[in-house]
Structures are given as C-alpha cells and as structure tokens.
Design an enzyme around this catalytic site. Sequence first.
Site, PDB file in Angstrom:
ATOM      1  N   SER A   1       0.813  -1.221   0.000  1.00 41.77           N
ATOM      2  CA  SER A   1       0.000   0.000   0.000  1.00 41.77           C
ATOM      3  C   SER A   1       0.851   1.279   0.000  1.00 41.77           C
ATOM      4  O   SER A   1       0.521   2.225  -0.730  1.00 41.77           O
ATOM      5  CB  SER A   1      -0.959  -0.002   1.190  1.00 41.77           C
ATOM      6  OG  SER A   1      -1.868  -1.059   1.033  1.00 41.77           O
TER       7      SER A   1
ATOM      8  N   LYS B   1      -9.047  -5.345  11.689  1.00 41.74           N
ATOM      9  CA  LYS B   1     -10.189  -5.001  10.829  1.00 41.74           C
ATOM     10  C   LYS B   1     -11.536  -5.061  11.572  1.00 41.74           C
ATOM     11  O   LYS B   1     -12.413  -4.251  11.324  1.00 41.74           O
ATOM     12  CB  LYS B   1     -10.231  -5.919   9.598  1.00 41.74           C
ATOM     13  CG  LYS B   1      -9.135  -5.617   8.583  1.00 41.74           C
ATOM     14  CD  LYS B   1      -9.283  -6.480   7.346  1.00 41.74           C
ATOM     15  CE  LYS B   1      -8.246  -6.125   6.305  1.00 41.74           C
ATOM     16  NZ  LYS B   1      -8.412  -6.856   5.049  1.00 41.74           N
TER      17      LYS B   1
ATOM     18  N   ASP C   1     -12.376  -3.411   0.776  1.00 42.49           N
ATOM     19  CA  ASP C   1     -12.144  -4.767   0.260  1.00 42.49           C
ATOM     20  C   ASP C   1     -13.406  -5.220  -0.467  1.00 42.49           C
ATOM     21  O   ASP C   1     -13.342  -5.816  -1.554  1.00 42.49           O
ATOM     22  CB  ASP C   1     -11.880  -5.760   1.410  1.00 42.49           C
ATOM     23  CG  ASP C   1     -10.463  -5.672   1.944  1.00 42.49           C
ATOM     24  OD1 ASP C   1      -9.575  -5.208   1.206  1.00 42.49           O
ATOM     25  OD2 ASP C   1     -10.248  -6.071   3.104  1.00 42.49           O
TER      26      ASP C   1
ATOM     27  N   GLY D   1     -13.071 -16.628   5.973  1.00 45.47           N
ATOM     28  CA  GLY D   1     -12.343 -15.664   6.806  1.00 45.47           C
ATOM     29  C   GLY D   1     -12.772 -14.240   6.484  1.00 45.47           C
ATOM     30  O   GLY D   1     -13.861 -14.002   5.951  1.00 45.47           O
TER      31      GLY D   1
ATOM     32  N   ALA E   1     -11.707 -11.978   4.230  1.00 40.27           N
ATOM     33  CA  ALA E   1     -11.932 -11.620   2.824  1.00 40.27           C
ATOM     34  C   ALA E   1     -13.265 -12.199   2.344  1.00 40.27           C
ATOM     35  O   ALA E   1     -14.040 -11.528   1.653  1.00 40.27           O
ATOM     36  CB  ALA E   1     -10.778 -12.133   1.961  1.00 40.27           C
TER      37      ALA E   1
HETATM   38  N1  LIG Z   1      -6.612  -9.091  -3.181  1.00 41.16           N
HETATM   39  C1  LIG Z   1      -6.899  -8.386  -2.087  1.00 41.16           C
HETATM   40  O1  LIG Z   1      -7.114  -7.162  -2.139  1.00 41.16           O
HETATM   41  C2  LIG Z   1      -7.034  -9.087  -0.751  1.00 41.16           C
HETATM   42  C3  LIG Z   1      -7.738  -8.445   0.295  1.00 41.16           C
HETATM   43  C4  LIG Z   1      -7.858  -9.131   1.514  1.00 41.16           C
HETATM   44  C5  LIG Z   1      -7.285 -10.393   1.662  1.00 41.16           C
HETATM   45  N2  LIG Z   1      -6.599 -10.965   0.621  1.00 41.16           N
HETATM   46  C6  LIG Z   1      -5.991 -12.299   0.752  1.00 41.16           C
HETATM   47  O2  LIG Z   1      -7.030 -13.206   1.110  1.00 41.16           O
HETATM   48  C7  LIG Z   1      -6.466 -14.318   1.782  1.00 41.16           C
HETATM   49  C8  LIG Z   1      -7.322 -14.653   2.996  1.00 41.16           C
HETATM   50  O3  LIG Z   1      -7.316 -13.572   3.907  1.00 41.16           O
HETATM   51  P1  LIG Z   1      -8.324 -13.563   5.147  1.00 41.16           P
HETATM   52  O4  LIG Z   1      -8.067 -12.290   5.877  1.00 41.16           O
HETATM   53  O5  LIG Z   1      -9.719 -13.870   4.720  1.00 41.16           O
HETATM   54  O6  LIG Z   1      -7.758 -14.806   6.012  1.00 41.16           O
HETATM   55  P2  LIG Z   1      -8.438 -15.562   7.219  1.00 41.16           P
HETATM   56  O7  LIG Z   1      -9.441 -14.672   7.903  1.00 41.16           O
HETATM   57  O8  LIG Z   1      -7.326 -16.146   8.026  1.00 41.16           O
HETATM   58  O9  LIG Z   1      -9.265 -16.791   6.526  1.00 41.16           O
HETATM   59  C9  LIG Z   1      -8.617 -17.794   5.848  1.00 41.16           C
HETATM   60  C10 LIG Z   1      -9.621 -18.777   5.238  1.00 41.16           C
HETATM   61  O10 LIG Z   1      -8.878 -19.676   4.423  1.00 41.16           O
HETATM   62  C11 LIG Z   1      -9.116 -21.016   4.823  1.00 41.16           C
HETATM   63  N3  LIG Z   1      -7.862 -21.764   4.676  1.00 41.16           N
HETATM   64  C12 LIG Z   1      -6.644 -21.419   5.142  1.00 41.16           C
HETATM   65  N4  LIG Z   1      -5.729 -22.352   4.787  1.00 41.16           N
HETATM   66  C13 LIG Z   1      -6.399 -23.309   4.094  1.00 41.16           C
HETATM   67  C14 LIG Z   1      -5.992 -24.521   3.463  1.00 41.16           C
HETATM   68  N5  LIG Z   1      -4.731 -24.936   3.487  1.00 41.16           N
HETATM   69  N6  LIG Z   1      -6.939 -25.245   2.832  1.00 41.16           N
HETATM   70  C15 LIG Z   1      -8.228 -24.833   2.807  1.00 41.16           C
HETATM   71  N7  LIG Z   1      -8.668 -23.704   3.388  1.00 41.16           N
HETATM   72  C16 LIG Z   1      -7.756 -22.939   4.023  1.00 41.16           C
HETATM   73  C17 LIG Z   1      -9.569 -20.945   6.258  1.00 41.16           C
HETATM   74  O11 LIG Z   1     -10.354 -22.085   6.506  1.00 41.16           O
HETATM   75  P3  LIG Z   1     -10.685 -22.594   8.030  1.00 41.16           P
HETATM   76  O12 LIG Z   1     -11.855 -21.795   8.483  1.00 41.16           O
HETATM   77  O13 LIG Z   1     -10.957 -24.030   7.832  1.00 41.16           O
HETATM   78  O14 LIG Z   1      -9.432 -22.325   8.842  1.00 41.16           O
HETATM   79  C18 LIG Z   1     -10.382 -19.639   6.243  1.00 41.16           C
HETATM   80  O15 LIG Z   1     -11.678 -19.869   5.766  1.00 41.16           O
HETATM   81  C19 LIG Z   1      -5.004 -13.932   2.115  1.00 41.16           C
HETATM   82  O16 LIG Z   1      -4.161 -14.580   1.204  1.00 41.16           O
HETATM   83  C20 LIG Z   1      -4.996 -12.419   1.884  1.00 41.16           C
HETATM   84  O17 LIG Z   1      -3.718 -11.956   1.485  1.00 41.16           O
HETATM   85  C21 LIG Z   1      -6.474 -10.342  -0.589  1.00 41.16           C
END
Ligand SMILES: NC(=O)c1ccc[n+]([C@@H]2O[C@H](COP(=O)([O-])OP(=O)(O)OC[C@H]3O[C@@H](n4cnc5c(N)ncnc54)[C@H](OP(=O)(O)O)[C@@H]3O)[C@@H](O)[C@H]2O)c1
Length: 273
Positions: free
Chosen positions: A22, A69, A105, A131, A133
């Site tokens: 950012s 957040k 987001d 999660g 996102a």
């Molecule tokens: N492009 C963008 O602007 C943007 C914006 C925000 C976030 N992101 C990206 O989005 C991703 C997720 O972020 P978040 O904040 O939502 O994370 P989070 O709150 O930690 O949630 C992660 C999710 O992924 C699942 N997960 C994690 N590892 C897994 C695996 N090995 N196999 C299957 N499911 C798995 C988890 O499942 P469980 O519930 O089973 O643990 C949970 O549902 C990150 O990579 C982040 O960098 C991108």
Amino acid sequence: MDINPETKVFGVTGFPLGHSLSPLMHNEAFRVKGINAVYLYFPSMSIRGVIEGMRGLSIQGLSVTIPHKETACAYVDELDPLASKIGALNTLFNRDGHIVGYNTDASGALDALKTVATDLRGKTVLIIGAGGAARAIGFAVVEEGCHVTVVNRSDRRGEALARDLNAAFCPLKELNSISSDIIIQTTPVGMYPKVDDSVVPEGVLSEGMIVMDVVYNPLETRLIRTARTRGCKTVTGIEMFVRQGAIQFKLWTGQDAPFDRMMEIVKKQLLHG
Ligand SMILES: NC(=O)c1ccc[n+]([C@@H]2O[C@H](COP(=O)([O-])OP(=O)(O)OC[C@H]3O[C@@H](n4cnc5c(N)ncnc54)[C@H](OP(=O)(O)O)[C@@H]3O)[C@@H](O)[C@H]2O)c1
C-alpha cells in the site's frame, strides 16, 4: 517530495506490516496527481491507540489490516453501512476529527468482478473460504442479488458465515458435487511460496464460468492459470487489491485515482521485487 506544514499524512496500520504494497501504491498515486501528501507505515498492536493518535495528530486516512479489521469498528465515530453489516473495516477517514470507517475490500472486489461480469444479479456464487476476505466479499455480492454458497474447510466457520449471509454451506471436500456461475477463491492457498497449490479441483471449472482468486502473489495463481486454460473468465487478486486502493484514494482526496499507474507499479514490484 518536499515535506512542509501542509503535507497531509496517510498510512497503513496493523501487525505485522511486513510486505504491505500500500505505501508504494499510494505514494505513487499522490506523486502522479501532484497531491501534497505522504503515506507511511504505522505498525501497531493497539487500534484504539491508533485512532486516538489519528485524531491527535490530524492523520487524514489509514488503511487497516490484520489483526484490527474487526476490532477497529468499536472505536470509530461512524461506520459506513456496508462495513457495519460486514462487521469489519479496512479504511479510516478523518473528517475534521470525526473518524469514519469503510470497507473497500468489499467494494474493490465488486468493482473487479463487475469489469468481467457486468451484471451480477441472480448469479450463483461459490465463495471458497470463510475468513475476513470471504466475509467482505460475501456481503457485497449478496447485496448485488447473487445466490451464495459458502465452501469451507472447517464446518464451524463456514456454517457461521453462511448463516450471517443467509446462504448455503458446503464442506470443501464436497466441492466437486456443486456448480455455479462464479467461483471466488478467498483462502491463502496458492500464495507464494506454495504456488503449485490450489483448493479447486480442475473438474469443477467449466467454459464461461467466472473465476476470481483474491491471492495476488503470484500475479497468476495456479487456479487462475487452470481456469484460463479451461475457458473461464478470470479476475486476479491484484485487480481487487488495486481497486480497493483506488476507492480509498477517492475517499481520502476526492479525486479519481491514477488506476493504471497504481496497477503498473504494484505489478512491477511483484514481478521484479
Ligand atoms: N486481493 C486483495 O485485495 C485481498 C484483500 C484481503 C485479503 N486478501 C488475501 O485473502 C487471503 C485470505 O485472507 P483472510 O483475511 O480472509 O484470512 P483468514 O481470515 O485467516 O481466513 C482464511 C480462510 O482460508 C481457509 N484456509 C486457510 N488455509 C487453508 C488450506 N490450506 N486449505 C483450505 N482452506 C484454508 C480458512 O479455513 P478454516 O476456516 O478451515 O481455517 C479460512 O476460511 C489472504 O491470502 C490475503 O492476502 C487479498
């Protein structure tokens, strides 16, 4: 850039901040638009302290990331209706001491999806992950009139998000058994360095389907690559990332963001370091 008493201060807060792109993106946007502003790193474990500091030091705007957040919502003076529904914000704006929270987001993901699928109303959507996102994107697409199924590894988290969205739930291991118009991948799977991983079996992807992956490092994940070869329309994580940043820029400055330049500099950084 010259720093002077009129220089406006923006930044990103969270912990750890490590590799946030950012600052690079927003400082370039300020430079291109000739805006007297600077965007800094503010690592902090206390979002309450950050918000008090924002008021006290007249910091104009902040991007908010993990782990603040959700907790930040309790300390703002006003929460945008979509951020309030989601229960999470990623943007703070200081309007003369009145701190307002937004979730770009959600709007960035919608904007990215709409460039590929102009009309989302009535579309069936699988959201993989439950999660932060997934939550932001889930509320945004439900508001657009999509029919959502949450697909998650753990039943507990997946069912909870499905309940909040008034959506269906499917365990990740049963993903093969359902189909949809749009798949939105929101887990970290496929992110650098495990770039050969994907949670979506190839057989689920069919021609004409829209496939979005929120992971943006690498620029083209294995899921996006496979989806392209199977004739799907694709939306990459960088599209969402830069769009959420462009929406922040517009909120903070009132000006349209230099989107192409922001995209270019973030891509260059991801490709060449
Ligand atoms: N492009 C963008 O602007 C943007 C914006 C925000 C976030 N992101 C990206 O989005 C991703 C997720 O972020 P978040 O904040 O939502 O994370 P989070 O709150 O930690 O949630 C992660 C999710 O992924 C699942 N997960 C994690 N590892 C897994 C695996 N090995 N196999 C299957 N499911 C798995 C988890 O499942 P469980 O519930 O089973 O643990 C949970 O549902 C990150 O990579 C982040 O960098 C991108």
